[in-house]
Design a protein around this motif. Structure first.
Motif, PDB file in Angstrom:
ATOM      1  N   ARG A 202     147.785 110.018 -11.040  1.00 15.70           N
ATOM      2  CA  ARG A 202     147.422 111.137 -11.671  1.00 15.70           C
ATOM      3  C   ARG A 202     148.628 112.238 -11.046  1.00 15.70           C
ATOM      4  N   CYS A 203     149.198 112.961 -11.912  1.00 10.87           N
ATOM      5  CA  CYS A 203     150.025 114.042 -11.741  1.00 10.87           C
ATOM      6  C   CYS A 203     149.338 115.388 -10.964  1.00 10.87           C
ATOM      7  N   VAL A 204     149.983 115.701  -9.699  1.00 14.24           N
ATOM      8  CA  VAL A 204     149.110 116.708  -9.002  1.00 14.24           C
ATOM      9  C   VAL A 204     149.304 118.083  -9.548  1.00 14.24           C
ATOM     10  N   HIS A 205     149.952 118.326 -10.580  1.00 14.35           N
ATOM     11  CA  HIS A 205     150.229 119.355 -11.316  1.00 14.35           C
ATOM     12  C   HIS A 205     149.010 119.768 -12.146  1.00 14.35           C
ATOM     13  N   LEU A 206     148.689 119.168 -13.157  1.00 12.03           N
ATOM     14  CA  LEU A 206     147.349 119.363 -13.895  1.00 12.03           C
ATOM     15  C   LEU A 206     146.935 118.171 -14.356  1.00 12.03           C
ATOM     16  N   GLY A 207     147.241 116.923 -13.710  1.00  8.81           N
ATOM     17  CA  GLY A 207     146.408 115.692 -13.918  1.00  8.81           C
ATOM     18  C   GLY A 207     147.031 114.732 -14.988  1.00  8.81           C
ATOM     19  N   CYS A 208     148.016 114.924 -15.455  1.00  6.83           N
ATOM     20  CA  CYS A 208     148.469 113.831 -16.498  1.00  6.83           C
ATOM     21  C   CYS A 208     148.925 112.527 -15.826  1.00  6.83           C
ATOM     22  N   ARG A 209     148.867 111.512 -16.687  1.00  2.04           N
ATOM     23  CA  ARG A 209     149.039 110.249 -15.911  1.00  2.04           C
ATOM     24  C   ARG A 209     150.612 110.221 -15.892  1.00  2.04           C
ATOM     25  N   VAL A 210     151.321 109.833 -14.703  1.00  2.50           N
ATOM     26  CA  VAL A 210     152.501 109.795 -14.456  1.00  2.50           C
ATOM     27  C   VAL A 210     153.096 108.256 -14.623  1.00  2.50           C
ATOM     28  N   PRO A 211     154.071 108.211 -15.669  1.00  7.45           N
ATOM     29  CA  PRO A 211     154.712 106.884 -15.609  1.00  7.45           C
ATOM     30  C   PRO A 211     155.867 106.729 -14.655  1.00  7.45           C
ATOM     31  N   GLU A 212     156.157 105.381 -14.375  1.00 11.10           N
ATOM     32  CA  GLU A 212     157.289 105.179 -13.430  1.00 11.10           C
ATOM     33  C   GLU A 212     158.587 105.467 -14.399  1.00 11.10           C
ATOM     34  N   CYS A 213     159.688 105.705 -13.758  1.00 13.62           N
ATOM     35  CA  CYS A 213     160.943 105.780 -14.582  1.00 13.62           C
ATOM     36  C   CYS A 213     161.822 104.582 -13.775  1.00 13.62           C
ATOM     37  N   GLU A 214     162.077 103.615 -14.673  1.00 11.62           N
ATOM     38  CA  GLU A 214     162.881 102.473 -13.948  1.00 11.62           C
ATOM     39  C   GLU A 214     164.270 102.859 -13.748  1.00 11.62           C
TER      40      GLU A 214
ATOM     41  N   ASN B 129     160.028 110.976  -6.403  1.00 10.67           N
ATOM     42  CA  ASN B 129     160.797 109.982  -6.040  1.00 10.67           C
ATOM     43  C   ASN B 129     159.984 108.711  -5.777  1.00 10.67           C
ATOM     44  N   PHE B 130     160.525 107.187  -5.557  1.00 10.26           N
ATOM     45  CA  PHE B 130     159.910 106.082  -5.532  1.00 10.26           C
ATOM     46  C   PHE B 130     158.690 106.113  -4.465  1.00 10.26           C
ATOM     47  N   HIS B 131     158.737 106.956  -3.510  1.00  8.46           N
ATOM     48  CA  HIS B 131     157.944 107.053  -2.453  1.00  8.46           C
ATOM     49  C   HIS B 131     156.675 107.988  -2.835  1.00  8.46           C
ATOM     50  N   GLY B 132     156.700 108.617  -4.002  1.00 12.17           N
ATOM     51  CA  GLY B 132     155.984 109.823  -4.438  1.00 12.17           C
ATOM     52  C   GLY B 132     156.079 110.988  -3.874  1.00 12.17           C
ATOM     53  N   GLU B 133     157.393 111.082  -3.237  1.00  9.90           N
ATOM     54  CA  GLU B 133     157.865 112.574  -2.845  1.00  9.90           C
ATOM     55  C   GLU B 133     158.229 113.492  -3.968  1.00  9.90           C
ATOM     56  N   TYR B 134     157.757 114.623  -3.548  1.00  9.24           N
ATOM     57  CA  TYR B 134     158.096 115.850  -4.674  1.00  9.24           C
ATOM     58  C   TYR B 134     159.549 115.906  -5.003  1.00  9.24           C
ATOM     59  N   GLU B 135     159.912 115.868  -6.127  1.00  5.88           N
ATOM     60  CA  GLU B 135     161.473 116.190  -6.197  1.00  5.88           C
ATOM     61  C   GLU B 135     161.813 117.510  -7.067  1.00  5.88           C
ATOM     62  N   ASP B 136     160.666 117.597  -8.201  1.00  7.43           N
ATOM     63  CA  ASP B 136     161.256 118.537  -9.115  1.00  7.43           C
ATOM     64  C   ASP B 136     160.040 119.036  -9.923  1.00  7.43           C
ATOM     65  N   GLY B 137     160.071 120.227 -10.550  1.00  7.56           N
ATOM     66  CA  GLY B 137     159.040 120.542 -11.650  1.00  7.56           C
ATOM     67  C   GLY B 137     157.803 121.326 -10.784  1.00  7.56           C
ATOM     68  N   PRO B 138     156.809 121.630 -11.477  1.00 11.12           N
ATOM     69  CA  PRO B 138     155.651 122.674 -11.299  1.00 11.12           C
ATOM     70  C   PRO B 138     154.567 121.925 -10.140  1.00 11.12           C
ATOM     71  N   ALA B 139     154.814 120.661  -9.934  1.00  8.99           N
ATOM     72  CA  ALA B 139     153.939 119.955  -8.989  1.00  8.99           C
ATOM     73  C   ALA B 139     154.007 120.570  -7.718  1.00  8.99           C
TER      74      ALA B 139
ATOM     75  N   GLN C 139     168.110 107.596  -8.741  1.00  9.20           N
ATOM     76  CA  GLN C 139     169.082 106.531  -8.537  1.00  9.20           C
ATOM     77  C   GLN C 139     169.531 106.161 -10.094  1.00  9.20           C
ATOM     78  N   GLY C 140     169.527 106.850 -10.792  1.00 11.09           N
ATOM     79  CA  GLY C 140     169.978 106.640 -12.240  1.00 11.09           C
ATOM     80  C   GLY C 140     169.743 107.713 -13.281  1.00 11.09           C
ATOM     81  N   PRO C 141     169.781 107.726 -14.562  1.00  9.99           N
ATOM     82  CA  PRO C 141     169.184 108.605 -15.490  1.00  9.99           C
ATOM     83  C   PRO C 141     167.940 108.882 -15.560  1.00  9.99           C
ATOM     84  N   SER C 142     167.333 110.110 -15.519  1.00  8.19           N
ATOM     85  CA  SER C 142     166.129 110.230 -15.739  1.00  8.19           C
ATOM     86  C   SER C 142     165.632 109.810 -17.266  1.00  8.19           C
ATOM     87  N   CYS C 143     164.183 109.661 -17.222  1.00  8.27           N
ATOM     88  CA  CYS C 143     163.573 109.386 -18.478  1.00  8.27           C
ATOM     89  C   CYS C 143     163.058 110.705 -19.175  1.00  8.27           C
ATOM     90  N   ILE C 144     163.010 111.697 -18.688  1.00  4.46           N
ATOM     91  CA  ILE C 144     162.508 112.959 -19.243  1.00  4.46           C
ATOM     92  C   ILE C 144     163.724 113.979 -19.363  1.00  4.46           C
TER      93      ILE C 144
END
Ligand code: FES
Length: 274
Positions: free
Chosen positions: A193-205, A220-230, A269-274
């Motif tokens: 669950r996204c800690v912003h507003l609760g959407c399901r967060v998919p992985e980005c391979e 990131n891969f360990h679930g640390e905040y990187e970007d956005g409103p979270a 570690q590569g292109p973003s998915c969104i």
């Protein structure tokens, strides 16, 4: 039988009892003697006065006709002659009956609403379901599942726990998670669950992270905040290993951590998915 089924049965039982009670009251009212069912206080007073009159007529003689006439014609005092009628004699009026019926139905509705709300809010404590401890299986099997064919790490999604199990890459020393019971057998369990507003967060391979499609938060891969409103890192569950070396995710024990002061893994570690 589950707790939800028991609660539903209880609701149905209470509802049936209430309906039976109402029907029983209605039936009793229907079988009362007609004299009681429709009597009001004025009618009762008239009946009693008529009976008294009849008794007096039976006992009258030729000698006291004049006296009787004078007594009958004398004005009566309503305060003195008033007949008190108790509730049992009066019975329950139709209006009272309907008022009580309405109150009963309203009370029944409130009770059912309260029970249904409790059933909805009650934590699901069934062993193995979300909200309790979920056994994910052998840690060795998880380690294998968390590797791609070319040897890279990847998250393993566990639907029963609504969590990604990720193998820890490198050290967590000095991170937001240091000293917390969030790693067992080299694995962490990130809540999907996204800690912003609760959407399901998919992985980005491709980026090796988790990217929320709702408002663009990235972790990131360990679930640390990187970007956005979270406002913080992805939440995670307490994990442990049992005696059989199986990973246990306690989905009833959520750990929140603040945005990391430094990141424990590179992102992206590569292109973003969104
Ligand atoms: S719910 Fe994920 S960024 Fe808003």
């Amino acid at each position: 039988m589950s707790a939800t089924q028991i609660l539903l049965l209880a609701i149905a039982g209470i509802g049936s009892l209430a309906i039976l009670s109402i029907i029983s009251i209605a039936w009793r009212r229907g079988t009362d003697p007609p004299g009681i069912k429709t009597q009001d206080s004025a009618a009762v007073r008239q009946d009693l006065a008529a009976e008294d009159k009849a008794d007096e007529d039976d006992s009258v003689t030729a000698y006291d006709v004049a006296e009787l006439v004078s007594v009958d014609s004398a004005p009566t005092d309503p305060l003195v002659d008033r007949q008190e009628v108790d509730a049992e004699t009066m019975g329950v009026t139709r209006r009272q009956f309907f008022n009580r019926g309405l109150l009963g139905v309203f009370g029944l509705f409130l009770a059912q609403f309260g029970i249904a709300s409790l059933a909805f809010l009650w934590p699901r404590l069934k062993s193995g379901g979300f909200g309790s401890k979920v056994n994910v299986g052998k840690i060795e099997d998880l380690r294998i599942a968390a590797l791609t064919a070319d040897g890279r790490a990847r998250p393993v999604f566990v639907s029963a726990a609504q969590a990604y199990v990720v193998p820890v890459q490198g050290s967590l020393d000095g991170s937001s998670f240091e000293g917390l019971p969030v790693v067992a057998g080299g694995m962490m369990a990130l809540w999907q669950r996204c800690v912003h507003l609760g959407c399901r967060v998919p992985e980005c391979e491709s980026s090796q992270g988790f990217e929320c499609p709702c408002h663009g938060s990235k972790y990131n891969f360990h679930g640390e905040y990187e970007d956005g409103p979270a406002p913080r890192n992805l939440d995670r569950f307490v994990v442990s290993l049992n005696d059989a070396d199986e990973l246990i995710i306690d989905t009833g024990d959520v750990i929140e951590t603040a945005r990391a002061s430094f990141k424990t893994i590179e992102y992206p570690q590569g292109p973003s998915c969104i």
